[in-house]
Design an enzyme around this catalytic site. Structure first.
Site, PDB file in Angstrom:
ATOM      1  N   GLU A 164      36.354  40.933  48.588  1.00  0.00           N
ATOM      2  CA  GLU A 164      34.899  40.755  48.464  1.00  0.00           C
ATOM      3  C   GLU A 164      34.138  40.876  49.789  1.00  0.00           C
ATOM      4  OE1 GLU A 164      34.526  37.036  46.336  1.00  0.00           O
ATOM      5  OE2 GLU A 164      35.395  37.890  44.517  1.00  0.00           O
ATOM      6  N   HIS A 241      35.140  41.692  36.474  1.00  0.00           N
ATOM      7  CA  HIS A 241      34.701  40.510  35.717  1.00  0.00           C
ATOM      8  C   HIS A 241      33.433  40.930  34.973  1.00  0.00           C
ATOM      9  CE1 HIS A 241      37.650  37.915  37.504  1.00  0.00           C
ATOM     10  NE2 HIS A 241      37.297  38.319  38.708  1.00  0.00           N
ATOM     11  N   ASP A 271      38.218  40.591  32.995  1.00  0.00           N
ATOM     12  CA  ASP A 271      37.901  39.714  31.870  1.00  0.00           C
ATOM     13  C   ASP A 271      36.511  40.099  31.375  1.00  0.00           C
ATOM     14  OD1 ASP A 271      36.340  38.386  33.848  1.00  0.00           O
ATOM     15  OD2 ASP A 271      37.754  36.724  34.010  1.00  0.00           O
TER      16      ASP A 271
END
Ligand code: XIL
Length: 453
Positions: A164, A241, A271
């Site tokens: 990130e 995500h 997900d």
């Protein structure tokens, strides 16, 4: 998935012929034996891909352990390898969960993706609260990487070396590392990781970089520049995500542009969350979304695989991080595969058995006297449901319905047809409905074969 079926033919064998004794019951065998679905890891392997999951070490027993071992061929420790987990106190290491996960993976023929070495989050307090000169930070970074990567040298397939690094607009995130060392911390970390384990694939991993956008373009430019400088970089991790119904339309194009730079791409933390409670429409949409992500990876040769960030809704970070959201993984909280599971399998070229479950009708003779009888039919559903029903059968000679209740029955010759009354057409999953009738008989009064339609 529990599906509602309004038309379902179930043939019930009549097990008894001849005069039925009082209370004789005929039960229906309707269970169809299904071959076990091919595990996702085998389907993925046949496509030259990997299918992975994040795991929690303490849960790797029982059903959780069985599924993690059987269905996946990549494992990522969800938290166990983060700096705050492995070195909570400076110089005091706790490798227990990380070691356990690596051992589990080796015992199950799985590869491990190490996650993660350099991040702004989940660092130990001593690190984030300290005041460090650039030289000290540089040493801390190098030592951490040498220690952790070195510990698992030769045993891990890949490392998320840097996690990130970007803001949404594509500028660098202001972190401990960036603020102390500038953008050079990224090349430094990659170089240190390569030195510590020359065989591990080295990744930069981020979120909201799945589609073509400012952030993914910044990542693209970084990888391009690292490659040009000869800095070791093997892959890009797209966390993924995602939000229900929002798979970026440019996902495959984005994967392809990274591949064209000469690096691998992995979907590392997939997900797909929804507003709770889930319902069948949302789960169907989620299945389509999972399939779209899988398809994009399957379509690009350098997409090495897809990891889900927890395979069961009982082990997902979503509900605690995004209040009111959840149901984001391919298995529900009780380890039942959701439509998303089947979608993943299908995208990997597999076929899956439909949800098991059925509604059955059972005919029985409740009482019988010289020329008459009282009969009943019970309709029961398990793993399925009905919103209307009709039961038909063919009588032998001399059997005639004279009166029915809780159903509308007609008899034409030997053919009997009984449909639900206005108030009892619904048979829920796990529920049952019974209707009854009086009839006359002569000779014999056998139990007929009934059909639920
Ligand atoms: C999450 C874990 O799943 C949670 O258990 C933890 O509380 C917070 O971190 N991006 C990442 C992962 O790279 O490491 C994060 O994992 C989810 C977001």
């Amino acid at each position: 998935m529990r599906s509602s079926r309004t038309s379902l033919r179930v043939r019930l064998a009549a097990l008894l012929a001849g005069a039925a004794a009082v209370g004789t019951l005929v039960t229906a065998g309707t269970t169809t034996a299904h071959a076990a679905d091919t595990p996702l890891r085998d389907l993925a392997a046949a496509k030259g891909k990997a299918m992975g999951t994040a795991v929690t070490g303490s849960k790797l027993t029982g059903t959780y352990g069985d599924l993690a071992g059987a269905q996946f061929n990549w494992l990522t420790p969800g938290n166990a390898m983060k700096w705050g987990s492995v070195e909570p106190t400076r110089g005091t290491f706790d490798w227990a969960e990380a070691d356990q996960i690596v051992a589990f993976a080796e015992a199950h023929g799985q590869e491990v993706r190490g996650h993660t070495l350099v991040w702004h989050s989940q660092n130990p307090g001593w690190l984030t609260n300290g005041t460090w000169t650039p030289a000290q930070l540089s040493t801390l970074l190098n030592d951490h990487i040498a220690t952790e990567v070195g510990r698992y040298k030769g045993r891990l397939a890949a490392w998320d070396v840097v996690n990130e690094p970007f803001n949404e607009d594509g500028t660098y995130r202001q972190t401990l590392w960036y603020n102390g060392l500038g953008t050079g911390y990224i090349a430094q970390a990659l170089t240190a990781a390569r030195a510590a384990d020359p065989d591990a694939k080295l990744y930069i991993n981020d979120y909201n970089v799945e589609g073509v956008n400012a952030k993914s373009t910044a990542l693209y430019n970084l990888v391009k520049s690292l490659k040009e400088q000869g800095v070791p970089i093997d892959g890009v991790g797209l966390q993924a995500h995602l939000i229900l119904g929002q798979v970026p339309s440019t996902l495959q194009q984005n994967i392809q542009r990274f591949a064209d730079l000469g690096v691998d791409v992995a979907i590392t933390e997939l997900d797909i969350r929804m507003t709770l409670p889930s319902d069948s429409a949302k789960l169907t949409q989620q299945a389509a979304d999972y399939k779209a992500v899988m398809n994009a990876c399957v379509a690009v040769a350098r997409c090495t695989g897809v990891t889900v960030w927890g395979f069961t809704d009982s082990d997902s970070w979503i509900p605690s991080t995004f209040p009111g959201q959840g149901a984001a993984t391919p298995y529900d909280e009780n380890y039942a595969p959701k439509p998303a599971y089947r979608a993943i399998a299908e995208a990997l070229g597999g076929t899956t058995t439909p949800p098991t479950g059925a509604c059955t009708a059972t005919y029985s003779v409740a009482s019988q006297w010289n020329t008459g009888f009282t009969g009943q039919v019970r309709i029961a559903c398990s793993g399925a449901a009905l919103s209307s029903w009709k039961v038909t059968w063919t009588y032998g000679a001399g059997q005639q319905i004279t009166q029915a209740w809780n159903a509308t029955c007609t008899q034409s010759g030997a053919a009997v047809s009984c449909a639900n009354a206005s108030y009892n057409g619904t048979v829920p999953d796990g529920g049952s409905v019974t209707f009854g009738f009086n009839g006359s008989w002569s000779g014999t009064n056998p139990v007929p074969t009934v059909t639920l339609g």
